[in-house]
Scaffold this active site. Structure first.
Site, PDB file in Angstrom:
ATOM      1  CE  LYS A 188      -2.003  -0.747   3.937  1.00  0.00           C
ATOM      2  NZ  LYS A 188      -1.354  -1.964   4.438  1.00  0.00           N
ATOM      3  NE  ARG A 244      -3.694  -1.095  10.544  1.00  0.00           N
ATOM      4  CZ  ARG A 244      -2.776  -0.617   9.718  1.00  0.00           C
ATOM      5  NH1 ARG A 244      -3.026   0.453   8.992  1.00  0.00           N
ATOM      6  NH2 ARG A 244      -1.616  -1.208   9.611  1.00  0.00           N
ATOM      7  NE  ARG A 298       7.613  -1.905   5.855  1.00  0.00           N
ATOM      8  CZ  ARG A 298       6.299  -1.847   6.042  1.00  0.00           C
ATOM      9  NH1 ARG A 298       5.483  -1.631   5.033  1.00  0.00           N
ATOM     10  NH2 ARG A 298       5.797  -2.035   7.247  1.00  0.00           N
ATOM     11  NE  ARG A 313       6.650   0.743   9.615  1.00  0.00           N
ATOM     12  CZ  ARG A 313       5.453   0.496   9.106  1.00  0.00           C
ATOM     13  NH1 ARG A 313       5.125   0.991   7.940  1.00  0.00           N
ATOM     14  NH2 ARG A 313       4.592  -0.246   9.773  1.00  0.00           N
ATOM     15  NE  ARG A 321       2.949  -4.039  11.378  1.00  0.00           N
ATOM     16  CZ  ARG A 321       4.068  -3.991  10.630  1.00  0.00           C
ATOM     17  NH1 ARG A 321       5.211  -4.431  11.127  1.00  0.00           N
ATOM     18  NH2 ARG A 321       4.033  -3.506   9.427  1.00  0.00           N
TER      19      ARG A 321
HETATM   20  P1  ADP Z   1       1.442  -1.615   8.115  1.00  0.00           P
HETATM   21  O1  ADP Z   1       0.242  -1.506   7.224  1.00  0.00           O
HETATM   22  O2  ADP Z   1       2.656  -2.042   7.387  1.00  0.00           O
HETATM   23  O3  ADP Z   1       1.223  -2.420   9.377  1.00  0.00           O
HETATM   24  P2  ADP Z   1       1.165   1.175   8.958  1.00  0.00           P
HETATM   25  O4  ADP Z   1       2.248   2.147   8.792  1.00  0.00           O
HETATM   26  O5  ADP Z   1      -0.071   1.350   8.156  1.00  0.00           O
HETATM   27  O6  ADP Z   1       1.844  -0.215   8.648  1.00  0.00           O
HETATM   28  O7  ADP Z   1       0.731   1.087  10.501  1.00  0.00           O
HETATM   29  C1  ADP Z   1       1.652   0.918  11.543  1.00  0.00           C
HETATM   30  C2  ADP Z   1       0.927   0.862  12.884  1.00  0.00           C
HETATM   31  O8  ADP Z   1       0.224   2.096  13.127  1.00  0.00           O
HETATM   32  C3  ADP Z   1      -0.150  -0.213  13.003  1.00  0.00           C
HETATM   33  O9  ADP Z   1       0.380  -1.464  13.368  1.00  0.00           O
HETATM   34  C4  ADP Z   1      -1.072   0.393  14.089  1.00  0.00           C
HETATM   35  O10 ADP Z   1      -0.521   0.236  15.378  1.00  0.00           O
HETATM   36  C5  ADP Z   1      -1.039   1.859  13.762  1.00  0.00           C
HETATM   37  N1  ADP Z   1      -2.120   2.260  12.844  1.00  0.00           N
HETATM   38  C6  ADP Z   1      -1.990   2.711  11.563  1.00  0.00           C
HETATM   39  N2  ADP Z   1      -3.173   2.976  11.005  1.00  0.00           N
HETATM   40  C7  ADP Z   1      -4.118   2.676  11.957  1.00  0.00           C
HETATM   41  C8  ADP Z   1      -5.539   2.711  11.991  1.00  0.00           C
HETATM   42  N3  ADP Z   1      -6.259   3.105  10.932  1.00  0.00           N
HETATM   43  N4  ADP Z   1      -6.146   2.323  13.135  1.00  0.00           N
HETATM   44  C9  ADP Z   1      -5.461   1.931  14.200  1.00  0.00           C
HETATM   45  N5  ADP Z   1      -4.119   1.866  14.239  1.00  0.00           N
HETATM   46  C10 ADP Z   1      -3.442   2.225  13.129  1.00  0.00           C
END
Ligand code: ADP
Ligand code: ZN
Length: 215
Positions: free
Chosen positions: A13, A88, A127, A160, A171
């Site tokens: 994404k 999410r 990554r 990260r 996750r």
């Molecule tokens: P990835 O999709 O690779 O897990 P992201 O950068 O989208 O990485 O998200 C990293 C972290 O940020 C998630 O594991 C969560 O803890 C938090 N996070 C991101 N977006 C949301 C969301 N929409 N709702 C709740 N937590 C979120």
């Protein structure tokens, strides 16, 4: 063009969001990036978010919905946006629909980047991200030409904090339990477009772009 990129952690994404944002001249809005910025800035919100993020759990709906509400009202989002990492779960999706209905600007399309579960772990552990331009590499699958430096801007690459095996497992579980149900949610709204998220990155961009062009 109001769109969502949907997919598991590691589905691409972020990679696609960066490229498509330039191509369509609309912002990529990543709740992960917004939250990481809050954590780096050491704000109250960042402190609240950090524990959940480090564990690979979801940050509270109130926090992320608030972030999105503010961000989509910024001037650069008036012609649309690509949401990446939001919504999410179903609560977030319903909040987004309600907020957009109020503005009379509903979502136009959701693109699912479909990647087999087994491939995601390798992608996530390898990554690396450019600290200057956000470009994403993978030390196993798409390494930069010079180790630890960005091909595009020579910025330093970093890993990260949540890309370690234990957190990655959490996750992926959270995705299966809470995010995957959005496939049905947007399918019921006739907004879901599913494409294979494997193979050549440019080919995937082309496939997503072909869908965006119909919206
Ligand atoms: P990835 O999709 O690779 O897990 P992201 O950068 O989208 O990485 O998200 C990293 C972290 O940020 C998630 O594991 C969560 O803890 C938090 N996070 C991101 N977006 C949301 C969301 N929409 N709702 C709740 N937590 C979120
Ligand atoms: Zn860079």
């Amino acid at each position: 063009m109001r769109t969502v990129l949907l997919g598991a952690p590691g589905s691409g994404k972020g990679t696609q969001g960066v490229v498509l944002s330039k191509k369509y001249n609309i912002p990529q809005i990543s709740t992960g990036d917004l939250l990481r910025a809050a954590v780096s800035a050491g704000s109250e919100l960042g402190k609240k978010a950090k524990t959940a993020m480090d564990a690979g759990a979801l940050v509270s709906d109130d926090i992320v919905i608030g972030l999105i509400r503010e961000r989509i009202s910024d001037n650069d989002a008036k012609n649309g946006y690509i949401l990446d990492g939001f919504p999410r779960n179903i609560v977030q999706a319903e909040a987004l629909d309600a907020m957009l209905e109020e503005l009379d600007q509903p979502l136009q399309g959701v693109v699912l980047l479909d990647v087999a579960f087994e491939e995601l772990m390798q992608r996530l552990t390898g990554r690396r991200t450019c600290k200057d331009c956000g470009a994403i590499y993978n030390v196993h699958l798409s390494p930069p030409k010079t180790a630890d430096h960005c091909d595009a801007c020579n910025g330093e690459l970093f890993q990260r904090a949540d890309d370690n095996e234990e957190t990655i497992g959490n996750r992926l579980n959270v995705y299966q339990d809470q995010t995957a149900p959005l496939i049905g949610y947007y399918g019921d709204q006739d907004k879901l477009h599913s494409i294979a998220g494997t193979g050549n990155i440019d080919d995937i961009t082309t496939a997503v772009g072909a869908i965006f062009d119909t919206l």
